[in-house]
Design a protein around this motif. Sequence first.
Motif, PDB file in Angstrom:
ATOM      1  N   VAL A 263       0.855  -1.193   0.000  1.00 35.17           N
ATOM      2  CA  VAL A 263       0.000   0.000   0.000  1.00 35.17           C
ATOM      3  C   VAL A 263       0.889   1.240   0.000  1.00 35.17           C
ATOM      4  CG1 VAL A 263      -1.724   1.305   1.291  1.00 35.17           C
ATOM      5  CG2 VAL A 263      -1.838  -1.190   1.200  1.00 35.17           C
ATOM      6  N   VAL A 264       0.564   2.159  -0.922  1.00 29.67           N
ATOM      7  CA  VAL A 264       1.286   3.422  -0.982  1.00 29.67           C
ATOM      8  C   VAL A 264       0.418   4.487  -0.322  1.00 29.67           C
ATOM      9  CG1 VAL A 264       2.270   5.150  -2.522  1.00 29.67           C
ATOM     10  CG2 VAL A 264       2.440   2.742  -3.110  1.00 29.67           C
ATOM     11  N   ASP A 265       0.933   5.098   0.652  1.00 25.72           N
ATOM     12  CA  ASP A 265       0.199   6.142   1.363  1.00 25.72           C
ATOM     13  C   ASP A 265       0.659   7.488   0.828  1.00 25.72           C
ATOM     14  OD1 ASP A 265      -1.463   7.366   3.156  1.00 25.72           O
ATOM     15  OD2 ASP A 265       0.007   7.349   4.776  1.00 25.72           O
ATOM     16  N   ALA A 266      -0.281   8.237   0.263  1.00 29.14           N
ATOM     17  CA  ALA A 266       0.076   9.533  -0.313  1.00 29.14           C
ATOM     18  C   ALA A 266      -1.157  10.424  -0.350  1.00 29.14           C
ATOM     19  CB  ALA A 266       0.633   9.341  -1.715  1.00 29.14           C
ATOM     20  N   GLU A 267      -0.940  11.680  -0.684  1.00 28.40           N
ATOM     21  CA  GLU A 267      -2.030  12.613  -0.882  1.00 28.40           C
ATOM     22  C   GLU A 267      -2.119  12.907  -2.374  1.00 28.40           C
ATOM     23  OE1 GLU A 267      -1.729  16.073   1.508  1.00 28.40           O
ATOM     24  OE2 GLU A 267      -1.341  14.943   3.343  1.00 28.40           O
TER      25      GLU A 267
END
Length: 92
Positions: free
Chosen positions: A75-79
């Motif tokens: 999972v890539v956590d980004a805005e």
Amino acid sequence: MYNRFFQFNSFRTLFAPRKPRHPLVRVAVGLLGLAILAALVFVGVFVGAAMIIAGLAWKLLAQRKQNARPSDPHVVDAEYRVVRKQALPLSR
């Protein structure tokens, strides 16, 4: 006739620090002063060291809580932000 001048000599001696006349009392007062000074320095150093240790412990605990979250490696956590397609400028 009125007195125009007030003699302050009596008040100067009221608040003037006086050294004791007996030599042993002088030594005792000097040692008492040094003991009070040493106690104040010791308490100051102790309080300062306790504040530094408490600050470091606070940071370590906050960092530990932040790293404690389990995360999925896929999972890539980004805005993200949606950007509209810009219109081309009109040619003249």
